[in-house]
Structure formats: structure tokens, C-alpha cells
Motif scaffolding. Structure first.
Motif, PDB file in Angstrom:
ATOM      1  N   HIS A 234      49.854  10.246 -12.351  1.00  0.00           N
ATOM      2  CA  HIS A 234      50.458   8.964 -11.992  1.00  0.00           C
ATOM      3  C   HIS A 234      51.971   8.970 -12.170  1.00  0.00           C
ATOM      4  O   HIS A 234      52.699   8.312 -11.401  1.00  0.00           O
ATOM      5  CB  HIS A 234      49.844   7.845 -12.840  1.00  0.00           C
ATOM      6  CG  HIS A 234      50.235   6.478 -12.396  1.00  0.00           C
ATOM      7  ND1 HIS A 234      49.893   5.958 -11.160  1.00  0.00           N
ATOM      8  CD2 HIS A 234      50.977   5.512 -13.027  1.00  0.00           C
ATOM      9  CE1 HIS A 234      50.390   4.742 -11.042  1.00  0.00           C
ATOM     10  NE2 HIS A 234      51.046   4.440 -12.150  1.00  0.00           N
ATOM     11  N   ASP A 235      52.482   9.718 -13.159  1.00  0.00           N
ATOM     12  CA  ASP A 235      53.922   9.690 -13.381  1.00  0.00           C
ATOM     13  C   ASP A 235      54.683  10.309 -12.207  1.00  0.00           C
ATOM     14  O   ASP A 235      55.778   9.867 -11.858  1.00  0.00           O
ATOM     15  CB  ASP A 235      54.283  10.392 -14.690  1.00  0.00           C
ATOM     16  CG  ASP A 235      53.922  11.872 -14.684  1.00  0.00           C
ATOM     17  OD1 ASP A 235      52.909  12.233 -14.042  1.00  0.00           O
ATOM     18  OD2 ASP A 235      54.638  12.658 -15.315  1.00  0.00           O
ATOM     19  N   ARG A 236      54.098  11.333 -11.577  1.00  0.00           N
ATOM     20  CA  ARG A 236      54.747  11.928 -10.403  1.00  0.00           C
ATOM     21  C   ARG A 236      54.722  10.960  -9.222  1.00  0.00           C
ATOM     22  O   ARG A 236      55.690  10.860  -8.458  1.00  0.00           O
ATOM     23  CB  ARG A 236      54.070  13.244 -10.014  1.00  0.00           C
ATOM     24  CG  ARG A 236      54.481  14.417 -10.883  1.00  0.00           C
ATOM     25  CD  ARG A 236      53.785  15.689 -10.441  1.00  0.00           C
ATOM     26  NE  ARG A 236      54.173  16.092  -9.100  1.00  0.00           N
ATOM     27  CZ  ARG A 236      53.516  17.010  -8.382  1.00  0.00           C
ATOM     28  NH1 ARG A 236      52.424  17.587  -8.877  1.00  0.00           N
ATOM     29  NH2 ARG A 236      53.937  17.322  -7.195  1.00  0.00           N
ATOM     30  N   ILE A 237      53.607  10.243  -9.060  1.00  0.00           N
ATOM     31  CA  ILE A 237      53.525   9.240  -7.992  1.00  0.00           C
ATOM     32  C   ILE A 237      54.585   8.161  -8.210  1.00  0.00           C
ATOM     33  O   ILE A 237      55.271   7.740  -7.274  1.00  0.00           O
ATOM     34  CB  ILE A 237      52.118   8.621  -7.946  1.00  0.00           C
ATOM     35  CG1 ILE A 237      51.098   9.670  -7.486  1.00  0.00           C
ATOM     36  CG2 ILE A 237      52.090   7.405  -7.023  1.00  0.00           C
ATOM     37  CD1 ILE A 237      49.663   9.208  -7.548  1.00  0.00           C
ATOM     38  N   GLN A 238      54.734   7.721  -9.464  1.00  0.00           N
ATOM     39  CA  GLN A 238      55.731   6.693  -9.769  1.00  0.00           C
ATOM     40  C   GLN A 238      57.142   7.211  -9.526  1.00  0.00           C
ATOM     41  O   GLN A 238      57.994   6.498  -8.988  1.00  0.00           O
ATOM     42  CB  GLN A 238      55.588   6.227 -11.210  1.00  0.00           C
ATOM     43  CG  GLN A 238      54.378   5.317 -11.457  1.00  0.00           C
ATOM     44  CD  GLN A 238      54.385   4.749 -12.855  1.00  0.00           C
ATOM     45  OE1 GLN A 238      54.614   5.464 -13.826  1.00  0.00           O
ATOM     46  NE2 GLN A 238      54.139   3.454 -12.966  1.00  0.00           N
TER      47      GLN A 238
END
Length: 514
Positions: A234-238
């Protein structure tokens, strides 16, 4: 002009380069030039010929024109026909000029020094080849545009006094894809989509619009990875979502593209950052000997600096004066065909769409249209658009496999990426943008408003933490508006039957029965 410069033009045929014509007809314009001069170029999507009937027909990729349209069977005749009826195909014209050399172009200009087509051909020869023909500057003749704006989308005009021409090409000799005027594109433009988007968000409360925008931004980021078959943390998507949200703030140049590649890859330990030093392709490998089976072959490493510089010049110049979606299609699909990086090309390609829309002010402030989500929902159409050019490009590329199971391109292919017909790409992208404005944006805003109503009504009669209200909603949404026995027995065992029934009624009232 003298016929010593002429090649043999064919008579009526029924088959042209393994393509069957709808009826016996004589190739004209680009098809005649490609055949007579044996040009190794991608065929135009629509080829022209002249037949015996006194009506114009279009079928199976051919436009069959009438006998009165038949050009003189000369280089000048077919070039004039092409410019008059078919628009500009810069890839064909450049390869043709490389084969003919300057002599026949000089001859036709000297024979008709004030002719508008002769002067346009003269300009195109020098613009495409970078070579100056031994001709004095034109002294007479009405100024005419080099690209017919009735046939193709022009760029901003610049006066080219040497030829008495108005240069309205939407690019430079290093990068200039073109888009034909079509009924579909005219229809999209007449929709005035930016005005529709503004009108839609005008009535949405600010807090709901902010949450809607945040959701759509993450949706676009997640979808862009999903198109590549990836499910990153999720952190990469964000992180990529934040980059998309800032699209348009920085001009596109090599440093900016490298910054975007670093963001999109996250962990670059196993990928070389920066422009490729080796060949590249999109496709698979043969199971037995790992032979590449390319669906698309990327630009040669030695061509990348000039191609990227051409894209940068387009972004910082003509792109600002074109229709926003058409400019976005040219830049984004041009980038993905060039494929300058080892990895990250697809996501940056879609980022460039947001970049161009943002610099044009196409979307309301703070709102990102989830174009990648629209693409993901139409993934087969998207691949078809990509292949519409790749399938015409790959047969023209000579290559050999490398010991690393890659490809090494053996011939000069740079112009295949500089000049291509981006019409289908623009039509597809416009359809995606229309969907995000007319469906995704209003539906998500309406959902947020209904969800707030649901939560407020639940909170009005039962004291429940926000995280449990969210979980309650998800269970209802997944089970057609009803709480399952499992949910009643576990997470929401404390609810009475009356409370559960009342919550289900609130859900039905705000969201409707599923």
C-alpha cells in the motif's frame, strides 16, 4: 519535371503487399509511392487507389476514389495527391526523400516555384532531412499551411518565409506524431468535458469532494499497477498516487522522467535506472531456447536521447497549444512505444496523461480523473490500441537475439517512433476521460454522500466506533444489504434483532436494495 527521376508506378491491382483491395484499382498517393520506391515503412491505416466507378468507397482499409481523382503517374503527381487527400505521413515522406535525394524535389520546385504543393513538398524535404536544397527563397505565392487543418490536428503556426509556408506541424523533426480529424474526435471535443466536470463538482460539498478526490487518486495509482500485473504494498501505491496528484507541476525532461522512475519502482536494486543501454521488447520467450517472441520492439538505445529530447520539446511547446486529450495521447503513447527504461514505462506512460491534462487545466483543481481505472476496465481495447501500431512496426525491424535473451536491433528505426498516426490512441483516451467524468467522478461523489447519510443515521441511535461502522457497511455491501449470520454471531453479536433490522433498513434507504 524530367522523368529521369521517376520510378515505375503500377497499374490496377487486386492485391497490394498481401492486402486484397475491394475491387481492381490503381494505387494512388502513399500506396503508389511506397510500391514504386520500395519503401520499408508502416503502411497508413487507410490506403488510397483510384477505380473505375464514379463514387468514392471506403472498405477494408482502402479508399477507392473515382477516375477523375487519378493523379499523374509521377512523383509530383502522387505527392500532390497524398498531400491533398491523405494528409501528411511523415514516416513515409522522410523515407521517400531519403531514397529520392534532393534532385527531383529541386526539379519540381523550379518547374512550379509558386505552386502551393511544390512549396509544401520543398519545406517537408528540408524539415525532415535537415538538408538544404540549392534553391533561392520563394519570392511569390500565397502563404499556405504545411499541414491541412481540415485533415489533421495542427500545432501553433510559425512563418517559414523561405518557402512562403505557415509551419503548423505539432512537433519537431525529432518527435511529431499526427492525429487525423475524425467524427469521433469532433464529437468528444464538442462535449466540452472540462465544463461538465466543473459543473458536476460545483454542487458537491467541499469535504466530500476532497474525500472523493483522494479515493480516485488512489484508485488510479492502484489500477496503473494492476495493468502491469502488479500488486505492490500500500505504501508504494500511496507514493505513486502522490506523484500523480502533483502531475503538471514540473515540466517533463530527462531528470523528471528519472525521478518518476525511482518513485514508481520503489526498490531499484535489481533494475538499472535511467535510459536503457541495451535493446528492449514487450512479449514472451520461446519455452525451449528462450528466443524472444516480441509483440513490440522498443527504440534502439542510441536513439533514446534524441527521441526523449523530441518529446520534451513537444511537451514544452506544441502540446500546450493542442487539444488537451489529443496532446496527452501523443505524448503518452509516444513514450510507451519508445519504452526508454528497463522498467516503469507503462506507469510513467499513464502518468504523462495526467501531466498533460493538468497543464491544460482540463480537470477541476485537486481532482484527478482515474484514467488508469477506465483503461483497466477496457484492457482488451487498450491492448488493441497499442497493437494497432506495434503490429505494423515490428515487421520493419531487423533484430537478432542476444546471449541475455534480449533483442539487438540491426537497422535504423528511430523514425518509426518519431512519426506515427495517433488517431486511434486519441479516440480511445477521450473515451476513457469521458467515462471518468460522466460516470466515475459523479458515482464516487454520490457514494460518499450516501455513505455519510448511512453513518449519521446509524450513529443517531447507536454508539459505535467509526471503524466498526465501516466494517458494518462493508458486510452489508458484500451481502446485498443484509447482515450475514456469521457477522451477527461474531463481530456484531451485541446487536439486537431490532437494531440489526433498523440498520438494514437504513442501508436499503440510502443505497437501495442490491
Amino acid at each position: 519535371m524530367t522523368e529521369s527521376y521517376q520510378h515505375q508506378f503500377s497499374d490496377a491491382v487486386i492485391v497490394f503487399r498481401e492486402m486484397r483491395l475491394p475491387e481492381p484499382a490503381t494505387p494512388a498517393g502513399y500506396s503508389a509511392l511506397i510500391s514504386a520506391y520500395r519503401l520499408a515503412v508502416p503502411l497508413p491505416r487507410t490506403l488510397s487507389a483510384t477505380g473505375e466507378h464514379h463514387r468514392i468507397t471506403e472498405r477494408d482499409g482502402w479508399r477507392i476514389m473515382t477516375p477523375r481523382h487519378a493523379p499523374h503517374p509521377t512523383l509530383e503527381g502522387h505527392l500532390t495527391f497524398a498531400l491533398k487527400y491523405e494528409g501528411l505521413d511523415l514516416a513515409v515522406l522522410k523515407r521517400l526523400f531519403q531514397v529520392t535525394g534532393p534532385a527531383p524535389i529541386e526539379a519540381l520546385v523550379r518547374e512550379s516555384p509558386t505552386g502551393s504543393y511544390a512549396r509544401r513538398i520543398w519545406f517537408l524535404y528540408e524539415w525532415l532531412t535537415g538538408a538544404r536544397i540549392d534553391l533561392p527563397d520563394a519570392e511569390a505565392g500565397r502563404y499556405v499551411p504545411v499541414l491541412d487543418p481540415e485533415l489533421q490536428w495542427p500545432g501553433p503556426e510559425k512563418t517559414a518565409s523561405r518557402y512562403r509556408i505557415r509551419d503548423n506541424l505539432p512537433g519537431t523533426p525529432e518527435f511529431c506524431p499526427l492525429v487525423f480529424r475524425t467524427k469521433n474526435l469532433e464529437k468528444f471535443i464538442n462535449l466540452e468535458l472540462p465544463r461538465r466536470a466543473e459543473a458536476m463538482v460545483k454542487d458537491v460539498p467541499r469535504d466530500i469532494l476532497a474525500r472523493t478526490a483522494a479515493f480516485l487518486l488512489q484508485k488510479d495509482s492502484r489500477s496503473s499497477y494492476a495493468i502491469e500485473g502488479e500488486r505492490p504494498p500500500h505504501d508504494r501505491i500511496q507514493r505513486w498516487g502522490r506523484a500523480i496528484g502533483e502531475a503538471g507541476r514540473q515540466p517533463i525532461d530527462r531528470d523528471e522522467l528519472l525521478r518518476l522512475q525511482r518513485i514508481v519502482l520503489g526498490d531499484p536494486r535489481f533494475v538499472r535506472l535511467g535510459l536503457r543501454k541495451e535493446g528492449g521488447f514487450v512479449g514472451e520467450h520461446d519455452r525451449d531456447n528462450r528466443m524472444p517472441l516480441p509483440d513490440h520492439i522498443s527504440a534502439r538505445p542510441e536513439d533514446l536521447p534524441r527521441l526523449i529530447d523530441g518529446m520534451v520539446a513537444f511537451d514544452q511547446g506544441p502540446a500546450r497549444n493542442l487539444d488537451a486529450v489529443i496532446a496527452a495521447a501523443i505524448l503518452a503513447f509516444g513514450f510507451v512505444y519508445i519504452h526508454p527504461f528497463e522498467d516503469g514505462n507503462g506507469r510513467i506512460h499513464r502518468y504523462l496523461i495526467h501531466h498533460v491534462l493538468a497543464i491544460h487545466g482540463f480537470n477541476p483543481p485537486g481532482v484527478v480523473f482515474p484514467v488508469s481505472a477506465a483503461i483497466l476496465d477496457q484492457i482488451n481495447e487498450y491492448r488493441g490500441v497499442l497493437e494497432s501500431y506495434s503490429h505494423r512496426l515490428v515487421p520493419l525491424i531487423e533484430w537478432e537475439p542476444t546471449p541475455q535473451f534480449n533483442v539487438r536491433v540491426l537497422n535504423d528505426t528511430g523514425d518509426l517512433y518519431r512519426f506515427f498516426d495517433a488517431t486511434l490512441h486519441a479516440e480511445f483516451l477521450y473515451a476513457c476521460v469521458q467515462r471518468t467524468i460522466e460516470r466515475d467522478l459523479p458515482e464516487e461523489a454520490a457514494f460518499r454522500q450516501r455513505y455519510d447519510q448511512f453513518r449519521q443515521q446509524v450513529d443517531a441511535f447507536i454508539d459505535m466506533p467509526e471503524r466498526l461502522t465501516d466494517l458494518l457497511f462493508r458486510f452489508l455491501h458484500q451481502n446485498g444489504g443484509h447482515l450475514s449470520n456469521r457477522a451477527r454471531e461474531k463481530e456484531f453479536a451485541a446487536l439486537t434483532d431490532d437494531e440489526a433490522g433498523r440498520i438494514e433498513a437504513i442501508y436499503a434507504q440510502t443505497f437501495g436494495a442490491n
